[in-house]
Design an enzyme around this catalytic site. Structure first.
Site, PDB file in Angstrom:
ATOM      1  N   ASP A 205       9.747 134.889 136.945  1.00 59.17           N
ATOM      2  CA  ASP A 205       9.537 136.296 137.267  1.00 59.17           C
ATOM      3  C   ASP A 205       9.233 136.423 138.757  1.00 59.17           C
ATOM      4  O   ASP A 205       9.123 135.406 139.453  1.00 59.17           O
ATOM      5  CB  ASP A 205       8.375 136.817 136.403  1.00 59.17           C
ATOM      6  CG  ASP A 205       8.622 138.232 135.913  1.00 59.17           C
ATOM      7  OD1 ASP A 205       9.197 139.019 136.681  1.00 59.17           O
ATOM      8  OD2 ASP A 205       8.225 138.546 134.778  1.00 59.17           O
TER       9      ASP A 205
ATOM     10  N   ASP B  29      12.360 146.508 133.150  1.00 58.47           N
ATOM     11  CA  ASP B  29      12.186 146.188 131.725  1.00 58.47           C
ATOM     12  C   ASP B  29      12.760 147.235 130.769  1.00 58.47           C
ATOM     13  O   ASP B  29      12.679 148.439 130.997  1.00 58.47           O
ATOM     14  CB  ASP B  29      10.694 146.027 131.405  1.00 58.47           C
ATOM     15  CG  ASP B  29      10.107 144.824 132.114  1.00 58.47           C
ATOM     16  OD1 ASP B  29      10.792 144.235 132.969  1.00 58.47           O
ATOM     17  OD2 ASP B  29       8.953 144.490 131.808  1.00 58.47           O
TER      18      ASP B  29
END
Ligand code: GAL
Length: 635
Positions: A192, A279
């Site tokens: 990430d 997301d």
């Protein structure tokens, strides 16, 4: 005093500047005879499995994760390909300062406790491996993780001093990768990027002294404010560490920088899968955003380098068992896009209907088809889209997608599939199992939010070859001509993100506008040369180089020119075809208004074809050029 450079040199320099190349010093349009997209690791087909994030957030423990693994095995889903069991954010307690060792939350993962006091995931990954599964772990490019960045109240965050809470890779890449893969036995890593995004000097959590500053290298809202070279260098270092720790090459590298920093253009060169947007949430509207972020990027995905529109949210919200139509659509679209298929629900409680849905063998087979061609859009609108994917068998898969909340009447044409209208097309409905037949066209009724998916067999329009737009998995835009990355304004902008309607709404943020397109010019306009429309071909910008893998075809052919959509009527461009680095054919310099020029090359025995377009006038940035009807032919 200014130096007077000879004119030719000035023009060449302008081109180099245009291609952003001065620093590298090399000519990016020069043929290399090598396929440059990522092929390391183990992702010849899109990875499949389960991830803890959409199911549990940071509230994870061993029972939940191993429970998911056991369920996948018991439900028969593991045998159907769902093999990777990935722990996402939330597993770490802290970094031990004496030696930099990462410490696991042992109260959540009791099996990681060891007599010597240093926890290890080894027995945990051993258990997964013994079940025939693979194990995935999660980390961050920066010093800190995404939950540390965005969930300040989370009780599952790392504990300890500022330095002990620095659990990300930054400054520890070699050590952490060796720990994950050599000592702990993981097979998959998701990296990430919040640590490179949210810890600037002006962030409250930094000002308050809770976290150390790390100058942001990623800015969701601005490509120009992202330090792309620095982020790429980190991924290169991670790759090198992975290769070192995995001499057998058994690893998967997942890039998670959510479409920031123009990664939709370069993620394919740095990892096995790369997130194309922020997301997903369990809402229809948000699913559309994530789908759109990958749907027009077919050429930016190949075996080993997949677009990742994020994990599945089947099992929650608008994709739960009460919304089977929406859940099927979500699954169908991810299958057609060759998206990685990661289940994100608590599988211990999965309703039978959803286990069955996720286990649809035909849909899984589309996603896992060995040829690795992401579907392209044969018909596009805000209401209905038709996606077509070429399979390794030569058959086609077609998905007819109703984006709207109202029923839709759709006419599916053989031409959408590049199949002949005067011959039968046999269709197999992959959700109902029903067989149907189409000749020329067929009328279909779709329910609100419904997606129909058929496997189709007919007579190809191009009898003895394959158009390049039918085989995006074999075409890599090594240089796509985009000089100033701009956000794509056509993506669905959802009010259903985590932000809701706070602030002013999601602006266009995902760079990639103007990238290489199938059967369309770069900005979504029609392929057209001097007034003649082409339904098939590749649309690109000038100063581009496409790598094309050739699996045994003998001839390349296309009709080339500057597309009618060019705003610039004066600039010229030349087209060249290379085979394994050798020049095979060129066009003359063509400009707007010139008719398409046929170009053909003998590619017998050639492994890698390169299609190069050079603007021959300076200031020709963003000149749309067309490889109309570009095809590889048997003769
Ligand atoms: C986000 C990422 C999610 C999830 C989360 C964990 O940045 O996109 O997929 O990993 O962080 O905190």
């Amino acid at each position: 005093m200014k130096l007077a450079l000879p004119r030719l040199r000035t023009a060449a320099l302008a081109l180099l500047f245009a291609a952003g190349l001065m620093a590298a010093g090399a000519d990016p349009l020069a043929p290399t005879a090598t396929w440059s997209a990522y092929t390391a690791g183990r992702a010849a087909t899109p990875p499949m499995g389960w991830s803890s994030w959409n199911a549990f957030g940071t509230d994870i423990d061993e029972h939940k994760v191993l429970g998911a693994a056991q369920s996948l095995v018991d439900q028969g889903l593991a045998a159907k390909g769902y093999r990777y069991i990935n722990i996402d954010d939330g597993w770490w307690l802290q970094r031990r300062l004496s030696d930099g060792m990462l410490i696991i939350r042992t109260e959540r993962f009791p099996s990681t406790q060891q007599a010597n006091g240093t926890p290890s995931f080894r027995s945990f990954t051993d258990r997964l491996h013994a079940m025939g599964l693979k194990a995935g772990i999660y980390t961050d490019l920066g010093r800190n993780s995404c939950s540390q960045a965005y969930s300040p109240d989370d009780t599952d965050l790392p504990k300890g001093s500022v330095l002990e809470r620095e659990v990300g890779l930054y400054g520890h890449t070699q050590q952490d990768i060796a720990l994950f893969f050599e000592t702990w036995g993981f097979d998959y890593i998701k990296v990430d990027g919040c640590g490179l995004r949210a810890f600037g000097a002006d962030a409250e959590k930094v000002r308050s002294g809770k976290y150390r500053e790390l100058k942001p290298a990623l800015d969701m809202d601005s490509v120009a404010r992202s330090d792309i070279a620095a982020v790429q260098q980190q991924f290169r270092d991670i790759h090198n560490a992975l290769v070192k720790s995995n001499p057998d090459g058994d690893f998967v590298l997942s890039l998670c920088v959510w479409g920031a920093g123009n990664v939709r253009a370069w993620g394919k060169d740095f990892g096995n899968l790369s997130r194309t947007s922020d997301d997903i949430t369990p809402s229809w509207s948000r699913m559309l955003t994530n789908f759109d972020s990958a749907a027009k990027r077919a050429f930016y995905a190949h075996p080993g380098s997949w677009n990742d529109p994020d994990m599945l949210f089947i099992g929650k919200g608008e994709f739960d068992a009460k919304h089977l139509t929406e859940a099927r659509s979500h699954f169908s679209l991810w299958a057609m896009l060759n998206a990685p298929l990661f289940i994100g629900m608590d599988m211990r409680k999965a309703p039978e209907s959803l286990v069955e849905l996720l286990g649809n063998r035909e849909l899984i087979a589309l996603n896992q088809d060995a040829a690795g061609h992401q579907a392209t859009l044969a018909y596009d609108s805000h209401d209905v889209q038709i996606l077509v994917k070429t399979l390794s068998s030569g058959d086609k898969a077609v998905a007819i997608f109703n984006r709207t909340a109202a029923p839709a009447d759709v006419e599916l044409q053989a031409a959408h599939l590049k199949l002949r209208a005067d011959a039968d097309v046999e269709l197999l409905d992959l959700w109902s199992g029903q067989q149907r037949r189409l000749r020329g066209q067929m009328k279909l009724k779709l329910a609100a939010h419904e997606t129909l998916v058929f496997k189709a067999r007919g007579t190809r329009v191009l009898a003895d070859g394959l158009y390049l737009s039918e085989q995006p998995g074999n075409v890599n835009p090594a240089v796509d001509g985009v000089v100033q990355p701009m956000p794509d304004p056509t993506l669905h902008r959802s009010a259903k993100g985590w932000q809701g309607t706070r602030g002013s709404g999601e602006r266009p943020i995902y760079a990639g506008w103007g990238g290489v397109q199938a059967d369309s010019a770069p900005y979504g306009e029609a392929l057209s040369l001097n007034g003649k429309r082409y339904e098939t071909g590749i649309g690109s910008l000038a100063n581009s180089r496409l790598e094309v893998r050739n699996h045994g075809y003998r001839r390349f052919s296309a009709t080339v020119g500057v597309n009618d959509s060019a705003r610039d009527a004066a600039s010229t461009a030349t087209f060249a075809v290379y085979g394994d680095g050798k020049l095979l054919a060129t066009s003359r310099a063509l400009k707007w208004g010139d008719s398409g020029e046929p170009i053909t090359a003998d590619v017998s025995g050639v492994k890698l074809i390169e299609l190069v377009v050079r603007a021959t006038t300076p200031d020709a940035a963003a000149l749309p050029v067309t490889w109309a009807d570009a095809a590889l032919l048997a003769k």
